[in-house]
Design a protein around this motif. Structure first.
Motif, PDB file in Angstrom:
ATOM      1  N   ALA A   1     -32.453  29.805  11.816  1.00 19.92           N
ATOM      2  CA  ALA A   1     -33.733  29.216  12.212  1.00 19.92           C
ATOM      3  C   ALA A   1     -34.110  28.058  11.292  1.00 19.92           C
ATOM      4  N   ASP A   2     -33.898  28.224   9.994  1.00 20.58           N
ATOM      5  CA  ASP A   2     -34.198  27.152   9.047  1.00 20.58           C
ATOM      6  C   ASP A   2     -33.298  25.947   9.278  1.00 20.58           C
ATOM      7  N   ALA A   3     -32.026  26.211   9.554  1.00 17.35           N
ATOM      8  CA  ALA A   3     -31.084  25.113   9.792  1.00 17.35           C
ATOM      9  C   ALA A   3     -31.481  24.310  11.030  1.00 17.35           C
ATOM     10  N   LEU A   4     -31.924  25.000  12.073  1.00 17.78           N
ATOM     11  CA  LEU A   4     -32.374  24.303  13.279  1.00 17.78           C
ATOM     12  C   LEU A   4     -33.537  23.370  12.974  1.00 17.78           C
ATOM     13  N   ARG A   5     -34.513  23.893  12.231  1.00 17.97           N
ATOM     14  CA  ARG A   5     -35.671  23.065  11.890  1.00 17.97           C
ATOM     15  C   ARG A   5     -35.271  21.892  11.005  1.00 17.97           C
ATOM     16  N   LEU A   6     -34.358  22.136  10.082  1.00 18.78           N
ATOM     17  CA  LEU A   6     -33.920  21.064   9.188  1.00 18.78           C
ATOM     18  C   LEU A   6     -33.215  19.945   9.949  1.00 18.78           C
ATOM     19  N   VAL A   7     -32.270  20.298  10.805  1.00 20.15           N
ATOM     20  CA  VAL A   7     -31.515  19.241  11.489  1.00 20.15           C
ATOM     21  C   VAL A   7     -32.371  18.544  12.537  1.00 20.15           C
ATOM     22  N   ARG A   8     -33.347  19.270  13.102  1.00 18.74           N
ATOM     23  CA  ARG A   8     -34.265  18.596  14.027  1.00 18.74           C
ATOM     24  C   ARG A   8     -35.074  17.539  13.267  1.00 18.74           C
ATOM     25  N   ARG A   9     -35.564  17.912  12.088  1.00 14.82           N
ATOM     26  CA  ARG A   9     -36.318  16.959  11.275  1.00 14.82           C
ATOM     27  C   ARG A   9     -35.421  15.837  10.788  1.00 14.82           C
ATOM     28  N   ARG A  10     -34.212  16.177  10.394  1.00 10.78           N
ATOM     29  CA  ARG A  10     -33.236  15.165   9.977  1.00 10.78           C
ATOM     30  C   ARG A  10     -33.020  14.162  11.100  1.00 10.78           C
ATOM     31  N   GLY A  11     -32.850  14.686  12.312  1.00  8.92           N
ATOM     32  CA  GLY A  11     -32.657  13.811  13.457  1.00  8.92           C
ATOM     33  C   GLY A  11     -33.853  12.924  13.723  1.00  8.92           C
ATOM     34  N   GLN A  12     -35.057  13.479  13.567  1.00 12.09           N
ATOM     35  CA  GLN A  12     -36.267  12.677  13.768  1.00 12.09           C
ATOM     36  C   GLN A  12     -36.351  11.544  12.761  1.00 12.09           C
ATOM     37  N   LEU A  13     -36.064  11.850  11.501  1.00 15.28           N
ATOM     38  CA  LEU A  13     -36.106  10.816  10.461  1.00 15.28           C
ATOM     39  C   LEU A  13     -35.057   9.741  10.712  1.00 15.28           C
ATOM     40  N   MET A  14     -33.881  10.167  11.150  1.00 13.17           N
ATOM     41  CA  MET A  14     -32.828   9.205  11.460  1.00 13.17           C
ATOM     42  C   MET A  14     -33.199   8.386  12.692  1.00 13.17           C
ATOM     43  N   GLN A  15     -33.826   9.055  13.665  1.00 12.83           N
ATOM     44  CA  GLN A  15     -34.252   8.366  14.878  1.00 12.83           C
ATOM     45  C   GLN A  15     -35.307   7.314  14.558  1.00 12.83           C
ATOM     46  N   GLU A  16     -36.211   7.634  13.638  1.00 13.49           N
ATOM     47  CA  GLU A  16     -37.231   6.673  13.225  1.00 13.49           C
ATOM     48  C   GLU A  16     -36.592   5.459  12.575  1.00 13.49           C
ATOM     49  N   ALA A  17     -35.553   5.711  11.786  1.00 16.32           N
ATOM     50  CA  ALA A  17     -34.827   4.589  11.192  1.00 16.32           C
ATOM     51  C   ALA A  17     -34.140   3.769  12.281  1.00 16.32           C
ATOM     52  N   ALA A  18     -33.644   4.475  13.302  1.00 18.79           N
ATOM     53  CA  ALA A  18     -32.979   3.787  14.408  1.00 18.79           C
ATOM     54  C   ALA A  18     -33.948   2.911  15.170  1.00 18.79           C
TER      55      ALA A  18
END
Length: 425
Positions: A108-125
């Motif tokens: 569950a923690d890993a899911l939340r982490l990678v979702r947030r990671r993806g959001q931060l990367m998406q914002e950079a994109a």
């Protein structure tokens, strides 16, 4: 027994319908996906099986979707094959799948982490300042030199972001610099392919995203590794839990050293590897640069059958090892090799011989069935051992040490942690 490694792919391997065969066959996989959907607040199966490619490819969706598929395949592997790996490794996002499968990060923690990671990367994109380009057929030294020269001439950054194999590198940075470096390398005989991303992943331009992601990582609790996990940053196994936050933070700005990972697998004597995720990207890298390692993709039913056939001998050896290295067997051994300090024959017969025979009978049942002991059977054996220790008048400290050793050797410390807490009081 041949040494085995489990590999987990990263972003770019996703596609509509990935993992469908596994979910059709496995109730456990469907339960895991249901958990993921609840944690993420979205219907993951709908996204993967009925969604659009554009929606799935969004970084904030692709990363948790890939993590869920890889984790489901890991559970399928352990249930169906179960041969213990000597290490796990994941490419970029796949490192999170490896850490989750190794028990260091709860699902569950890993899911939340990678979702947030993806959001931060998406914002950079969304800024549209960056680009990435695959370079084939050029030596790392030439690519590094070209990136340095272009960065100096244009006052714009471009670096190698992925050392994927001896035939493929990826460069990342400001769009103008990436385009200029790619053009020079192409003129020098390299083949190039721009990636369908607008953010410069694994480059210094991701520093702001990395700083924000570090806060997310620091807020999580990490757990002991069940198996070693190789870091993308170093290509070496993590040495402690304290390295997780800095390494996963640095991973966003540092290059993915998959080349060093391959060297580490070869140096460790790995003979067989399985790619637990969609497609066969890592399998192809292994076949290019680690030809002595037989690597199998593991997504499709046919592929899973091929790996099971390949590991038939190891599966048999693993089953034998587990039968001879379980809690029941260890309890019998501990009971016999512990010094007796009680010479009351009647009390010894009642408090040692009788429970010992009960554990012997339990072991005989397991030998005949070929099955591993259930939690209830292990609990029964531990309780009998406790009685035998008391009868033999084994000192409390020695009892604690014996129980701790049994649980450590059989990998059941977490399962019976309450026993150790009880013993310490």
């Amino acid at each position: 027994m041949r040494k085995l490694a489990l590999l987990f792919p990263g972003q770019g391997s996703q596609y509509i319908g990935m993992g469908k065969e596994l979910l059709d066959e496995s109730a456990a996989a469907r339960e895991l996906f249901a958990e993921a959907s609840e944690v993420l607040g979205l219907d993951l199966q709908q996204l993967i099986f009925q969604g659009s490619t554009e929606e799935l490819t969004r970084t904030e969706n692709a990363q948790p979707a890939l993590l869920a598929v890889s984790t489901a395949l890991f559970h399928a592997y352990m249930d169906d094959i179960g041969v213990e790996p000597i290490c796990l490794a994941g490419h970029s996002l796949g490192e999170f799948s490896a850490l989750t499968s190794a028990g260091a990060i709860p699902f569950a923690d890993a899911l939340r982490l990678v979702r947030r990671r993806g959001q931060l990367m998406q914002e950079a994109a969304a800024e549209g300042l960056g680009a990435m380009c695959a370079i084939m057929g050029s030596q790392p030294e030439q690519v590094e030199r070209t990136c340095l020269n272009v960065s100096a001439d244009m006052n714009r950054s471009v670096v190698i972001s992925n050392y994927n194999s001896s035939t493929q590198l990826v460069i990342s940075g400001h769009r103008e610099a990436v385009e200029a470096a790619a053009k020079q390398l192409e003129q020098g005989g390299a083949r190039i392919a721009f990636l369908k991303v607008s953010a410069p992943f694994h480059s210094p331009l991701m520093q702001d995203a990395a700083a924000r992601f570090e806060e997310e990582l620091a807020a999580c609790t990490y757990h002991p590794f069940r198996w070693p996990v190789l870091s993308n940053v170093t290509g070496k196994p993590y040495e402690s839990l304290e390295q997780i936050v800095p390494y996963l933070t640095k991973q966003l700005t540092a290059p993915v050293r998959w080349d060093l990972t391959m060297r580490e697998l070869l140096a460790a004597g790995v003979a067989v590897a399985a790619e637990l995720g969609p497609k066969q990207v890592l399998t192809q890298f292994v076949r290019t640069d680690a030809k002595s390692i037989t690597c199998y993709p593991y997504e499709k039913t046919l592929e899973r059958g091929q790996l099971k056939e390949e590991l038939a001998g190891e599966i048999k050896d693993e089953a034998k090892r587990r039968r001879t290295n379980n809690v029941v067997t260890r309890c019998l051994a501990a009971a016999v090799c512990t010094r007796n300090r009680n010479w009351d024959l009647e009390e010894y017969e009642r408090g040692f011989v009788a429970p010992y025979r009960q554990v012997q009978h339990l072991q005989q049942q397991l030998d005949e069935s070929g099955e591993e002991p259930t939690k209830e059977q292990m609990q029964e054996a531990l309780e009998h051992l406790r009685q035998m220790f008391v009868t033999k008048r084994v000192p409390e400290q020695e009892q604690q040490e014996r129980f701790a050793e049994i649980l450590r050797l059989t990998g059941t410390t977490e399962l019976f942690s309450s026993l150790l807490q009880q013993e310490s009081h």
